[in-house]
Motif scaffolding. Sequence first.
Motif, mmCIF file in Angstrom:
data_model
loop_
_atom_site.group_PDB
_atom_site.id
_atom_site.type_symbol
_atom_site.label_atom_id
_atom_site.label_comp_id
_atom_site.label_asym_id
_atom_site.label_seq_id
_atom_site.Cartn_x
_atom_site.Cartn_y
_atom_site.Cartn_z
ATOM 1 N N GLU A 275 -7.074 3.514 0.407
ATOM 2 C CA GLU A 275 -6.977 2.045 0.454
ATOM 3 C C GLU A 275 -7.420 1.533 1.818
ATOM 4 O OE1 GLU A 275 -3.214 0.598 -1.180
ATOM 5 O OE2 GLU A 275 -4.323 0.492 -3.074
ATOM 6 N N SER B 2 0.828 -1.214 0.000
ATOM 7 C CA SER B 2 0.000 0.000 0.000
ATOM 8 C C SER B 2 0.855 1.254 0.000
ATOM 9 C CB SER B 2 -0.888 0.046 1.247
ATOM 10 O OG SER B 2 -1.749 -1.045 1.259
ATOM 11 N N VAL C 178 -3.753 7.999 -1.880
ATOM 12 C CA VAL C 178 -4.010 6.581 -2.181
ATOM 13 C C VAL C 178 -3.959 5.700 -0.929
ATOM 14 C CG1 VAL C 178 -3.167 4.550 -3.459
ATOM 15 C CG2 VAL C 178 -3.342 6.772 -4.609
ATOM 16 N N MET D 6 -9.447 -0.739 -5.575
ATOM 17 C CA MET D 6 -9.428 -0.657 -4.110
ATOM 18 C C MET D 6 -10.439 -1.649 -3.542
ATOM 19 S SD MET D 6 -8.539 3.179 -3.110
ATOM 20 C CE MET D 6 -7.196 4.045 -3.926
ATOM 21 N N ASN D 7 -9.913 -2.770 -3.081
ATOM 22 C CA ASN D 7 -10.769 -3.822 -2.497
ATOM 23 C C ASN D 7 -11.917 -4.179 -3.442
ATOM 24 O OD1 ASN D 7 -11.330 -5.643 -0.506
ATOM 25 N ND2 ASN D 7 -12.480 -4.209 0.768
ATOM 26 N N PHE E 116 -11.283 1.871 2.128
ATOM 27 C CA PHE E 116 -12.051 0.905 1.331
ATOM 28 C C PHE E 116 -11.964 -0.513 1.905
ATOM 29 C CE2 PHE E 116 -12.470 4.129 -1.970
ATOM 30 C CZ PHE E 116 -13.675 3.778 -2.560
ATOM 31 N N LYS E 117 -11.090 -0.733 2.911
ATOM 32 C CA LYS E 117 -10.925 -2.102 3.444
ATOM 33 C C LYS E 117 -12.085 -2.527 4.328
ATOM 34 C CE LYS E 117 -6.197 -3.547 2.960
ATOM 35 N NZ LYS E 117 -4.860 -3.455 3.497
#
Lengths: 304, 304
Positions: B300, A103, B296, B207-208, B303-304
């Motif tokens: 990230e 990431s 970013v 993203m996921n 979005f998890k």
Amino acid sequence: MAVLVLGHMNPDTDSIISAIAVADALNKRGIEAKAVAQGEVTPESAFVLEKFGLTAPEVVTSVAGQKVWLVDTSDKAQLPADIDEAEICGVIDHHKLGDITTSNPLEMWVWPVGCSCTAIKGFYDHYGLEIPAGIAGGMLCAILSDTVMFKSVTCTDADKVAVEALAKLSNVSDTTALGMEMFKVKSAVDGATMEELVFRDYKDFDMNGNKVGIGQLEVVDLSLLDAVKSGLKEEIAKVKADGRHSVFLLLTDIMKEGSEMLICSDDASVVEKAFGVAGDESVWLDGVMSRKKQVVPNFEKAFK
Amino acid sequence: MAVLVLGHMNPDTDSIISAIAVADALNKRGIEAKAVAQGEVTPESAFVLEKFGLTAPEVVTSVAGQKVWLVDTSDKAQLPADIDEAEICGVIDHHKLGDITTSNPLEMWVWPVGCSCTAIKGFYDHYGLEIPAGIAGGMLCAILSDTVMFKSVTCTDADKVAVEALAKLSNVSDTTALGMEMFKVKSAVDGATMEELVFRDYKDFDMNGNKVGIGQLEVVDLSLLDAVKSGLKEEIAKVKADGRHSVFLLLTDIMKEGSEMLICSDDASVVEKAFGVAGDESVWLDGVMSRKKQVVPNFEKAFK
């Protein structure tokens, strides 16, 4: 919290020494780091560690929540199951690029050379760091081991140049004699169980959705393995039965420069597709000594 | 057949100059190589190319069957659709590690620095290769652009050291003046369509499992964008409608050192999760200038 420096499962000498060396270099750069390993060292690595006064890395099986540098692999299949919960900060390797992702921006030194320790020599040099004599000796042995004393097709000029420099730093006057001494230790099979022999240098790969295991035993003379060959065949059958499409075991004769490959597979035709030689239980592969450069790429094509 | 050296979609100055520089270095190493790009150059890049007498790389959309070196990305989403049918021989980058994998060992120079051209300076130096004055000038501009003249949080000492050396090689006496000249070109929005502005520096991310587009416009004064802001909002809504969960457009004020982010999303709560600031259509993110290091990674996690 120290960064963990970690190589692949079933660590070979390159994985063990690379972890020790990169941890040393990171500490010298002001990044607190500690070498760890995913298993006990092989007899070959134990010989190298003792010879140069180095300590075997602590064994870890989990890295969740840790910062890690990877050495000698970038494949999740060769890393702890919780690698996705770690932060990968760096990679030093000489294999194909695996399936790890990150990431955050990271540092990677990946060179198409015979041994991760050759890239690590470049890493030390780039940052102007001194390599201690003991670590230099270990790195020298790792390169001799991975390149099968320069005979492997994976060996490059950069590996030879690194060995020359590391020999000076470690006061080794005869690298050939050191290499032969190390390979004799590696060839010894007395006292080892079949399981230990199969997993001494073993890796699982995901080939087009199939789990494929490939192990390798390198000996100075194939006849040293005559007494254990049937036991090895039984052992790889057990390993295959544990959810794998195939298990292959390379018995590499470093003097004859070729490998007998023991086969246990749902579909042995992949061997003919990969190497043009058919066999159900075993085949002789002349000139094939490198799992990474000769065996894995051919199987990956055959499985497509 | 020449190796193609290729950066990401919607190429920025780093992507364009990195391709030119790496192709030059590979040719000097005896590997026939050619710089290519996945699109036309931006006004900023056109200014840099003209300033230093360089030629824009040929545009390619397919790389099947080719050998390639990647610069400034390792993400499939930012590469041609047939990238899996190419052989990736090398990567030079400064981003997070993406999802490319290879079947063969490769060479990778990935450094956590402000610009790929900083790693490329190290690449030239490692192989003892000379950097031509024009390419050095281009690399200098790429670093000034990516680090927003050293103001970005992504900027490292290594970037500053590289700029100093490249200024000498390219006979640039006042790097600040050169940088301001370049950023004034970059700030110009007159004559550009809304589509051109949104895609001037735009990247899609996975993203996921959600497709998320993030674009960025850097200007020397945010008021320069007042006249186009409503048009930009309409344009990102169109881009979002094409199968994306969200599209974000960062309007970065390099003097105020922060960004207004325009938002078009199925679930704008990800913005609050990512940055602790709520907004449906736009938010001001103080101190946020780097998509790669600040935007970013936060999205990230959100979005998890």
